[in-house]
Design a protein around this motif. Structure first.
Motif, mmCIF file in Angstrom:
data_model
loop_
_atom_site.group_PDB
_atom_site.id
_atom_site.type_symbol
_atom_site.label_atom_id
_atom_site.label_comp_id
_atom_site.label_asym_id
_atom_site.label_seq_id
_atom_site.Cartn_x
_atom_site.Cartn_y
_atom_site.Cartn_z
ATOM 1 N N TYR A 33 0.830 -1.199 0.000
ATOM 2 C CA TYR A 33 0.000 0.000 0.000
ATOM 3 C C TYR A 33 0.871 1.258 0.000
ATOM 4 O O TYR A 33 0.628 2.191 -0.773
ATOM 5 C CB TYR A 33 -0.925 -0.022 1.221
ATOM 6 C CG TYR A 33 -1.758 1.226 1.383
ATOM 7 C CD1 TYR A 33 -2.897 1.435 0.613
ATOM 8 C CD2 TYR A 33 -1.406 2.199 2.314
ATOM 9 C CE1 TYR A 33 -3.657 2.584 0.760
ATOM 10 C CE2 TYR A 33 -2.159 3.343 2.471
ATOM 11 C CZ TYR A 33 -3.284 3.534 1.694
ATOM 12 O OH TYR A 33 -4.035 4.681 1.827
ATOM 13 N N LEU A 34 1.888 1.279 0.849
ATOM 14 C CA LEU A 34 2.780 2.435 0.899
ATOM 15 C C LEU A 34 3.517 2.603 -0.426
ATOM 16 O O LEU A 34 3.633 3.718 -0.957
ATOM 17 C CB LEU A 34 3.779 2.288 2.057
ATOM 18 C CG LEU A 34 3.167 2.276 3.462
ATOM 19 C CD1 LEU A 34 4.231 1.968 4.503
ATOM 20 C CD2 LEU A 34 2.454 3.582 3.766
ATOM 21 N N ASP B 274 2.553 1.532 -3.424
ATOM 22 C CA ASP B 274 1.581 1.947 -4.445
ATOM 23 C C ASP B 274 1.235 3.423 -4.337
ATOM 24 O O ASP B 274 0.781 4.036 -5.303
ATOM 25 C CB ASP B 274 0.304 1.117 -4.353
ATOM 26 C CG ASP B 274 0.500 -0.330 -4.806
ATOM 27 O OD1 ASP B 274 1.551 -0.636 -5.420
ATOM 28 O OD2 ASP B 274 -0.389 -1.157 -4.522
ATOM 29 N N ASN B 275 1.445 3.994 -3.146
ATOM 30 C CA ASN B 275 1.165 5.416 -2.930
ATOM 31 C C ASN B 275 2.437 6.263 -2.924
ATOM 32 O O ASN B 275 2.452 7.375 -2.404
ATOM 33 C CB ASN B 275 0.378 5.597 -1.631
ATOM 34 C CG ASN B 275 -1.065 5.193 -1.813
ATOM 35 O OD1 ASN B 275 -1.858 5.957 -2.344
ATOM 36 N ND2 ASN B 275 -1.402 3.977 -1.417
ATOM 37 N N GLY B 276 3.510 5.719 -3.502
ATOM 38 C CA GLY B 276 4.709 6.508 -3.748
ATOM 39 C C GLY B 276 5.720 6.584 -2.620
ATOM 40 O O GLY B 276 6.657 7.378 -2.698
ATOM 41 N N LYS C 162 3.882 12.487 5.006
ATOM 42 C CA LYS C 162 3.281 11.596 4.007
ATOM 43 C C LYS C 162 3.054 10.201 4.595
ATOM 44 O O LYS C 162 1.983 9.608 4.405
ATOM 45 C CB LYS C 162 4.159 11.514 2.762
ATOM 46 C CG LYS C 162 3.545 10.677 1.660
ATOM 47 C CD LYS C 162 4.341 10.737 0.379
ATOM 48 C CE LYS C 162 3.641 9.949 -0.717
ATOM 49 N NZ LYS C 162 4.318 10.074 -2.002
ATOM 50 N N LYS D 237 0.119 10.321 7.026
ATOM 51 C CA LYS D 237 -1.144 10.408 6.282
ATOM 52 C C LYS D 237 -1.542 9.036 5.745
ATOM 53 O O LYS D 237 -2.692 8.605 5.895
ATOM 54 C CB LYS D 237 -1.001 11.415 5.129
ATOM 55 C CG LYS D 237 -2.204 11.531 4.233
ATOM 56 C CD LYS D 237 -1.922 12.512 3.085
ATOM 57 C CE LYS D 237 -3.036 12.553 2.065
ATOM 58 N NZ LYS D 237 -3.078 11.379 1.198
ATOM 59 N N LEU D 238 -0.600 8.335 5.131
ATOM 60 C CA LEU D 238 -0.902 7.027 4.565
ATOM 61 C C LEU D 238 -1.238 6.001 5.651
ATOM 62 O O LEU D 238 -2.137 5.171 5.467
ATOM 63 C CB LEU D 238 0.266 6.541 3.700
ATOM 64 C CG LEU D 238 0.471 7.317 2.401
ATOM 65 C CD1 LEU D 238 1.771 6.899 1.720
ATOM 66 C CD2 LEU D 238 -0.714 7.125 1.461
ATOM 67 N N GLU E 88 -4.771 6.672 6.712
ATOM 68 C CA GLU E 88 -5.700 6.172 5.692
ATOM 69 C C GLU E 88 -5.792 4.648 5.765
ATOM 70 O O GLU E 88 -6.881 4.084 5.663
ATOM 71 C CB GLU E 88 -5.244 6.599 4.295
ATOM 72 C CG GLU E 88 -5.405 8.062 4.017
ATOM 73 C CD GLU E 88 -4.795 8.484 2.685
ATOM 74 O OE1 GLU E 88 -4.293 7.617 1.935
ATOM 75 O OE2 GLU E 88 -4.831 9.693 2.388
ATOM 76 N N TRP E 89 -4.650 3.983 5.920
ATOM 77 C CA TRP E 89 -4.617 2.528 6.012
ATOM 78 C C TRP E 89 -5.467 2.048 7.199
ATOM 79 O O TRP E 89 -6.277 1.140 7.068
ATOM 80 C CB TRP E 89 -3.170 2.062 6.151
ATOM 81 C CG TRP E 89 -3.008 0.597 6.416
ATOM 82 C CD1 TRP E 89 -2.789 -0.003 7.621
ATOM 83 C CD2 TRP E 89 -3.030 -0.464 5.447
ATOM 84 N NE1 TRP E 89 -2.674 -1.361 7.463
ATOM 85 C CE2 TRP E 89 -2.819 -1.666 6.139
ATOM 86 C CE3 TRP E 89 -3.194 -0.489 4.065
ATOM 87 C CZ2 TRP E 89 -2.774 -2.900 5.495
ATOM 88 C CZ3 TRP E 89 -3.157 -1.722 3.424
ATOM 89 C CH2 TRP E 89 -2.951 -2.910 4.144
#
Length: 64
Positions: free
Chosen positions: A17-18, A20-22, A46, A49-50, A53-54
């Motif tokens: 997930y991390l 895939d989100n850059g 960043k 934030k991720l 969201e996760w």
């Protein structure tokens, strides 16, 4: 040198997930006690934030 906060990730799904989100990890290693692979990230806005969201997505999917 400034103190740098690190985050250790033991979840392959979270690492994906991390990624895939850059976000890229700084180091991959194996825990000698559990033989588990983990990835180390430098904590920043960043990443925070991720991770939020996760967590929110995980709670949502369990609540359905």
């Amino acid at each position: 040198m400034d103190n740098v906060e690190l985050y250790c990730c033991y979840s392959l799904n979270l690492r994906k997930y991390l990624y895939d989100n850059g976000l890229r990890y700084k180091l991959a290693a194996k825990n000698p006690n559990s033989d588990s692979l983990f990835w180390v990230y430098v904590k920043n806005k960043k990443l925070d934030k991720l991770l939020n969201e996760w967590s929110a997505n995980k709670q949502t999917s369990f609540g359905e």
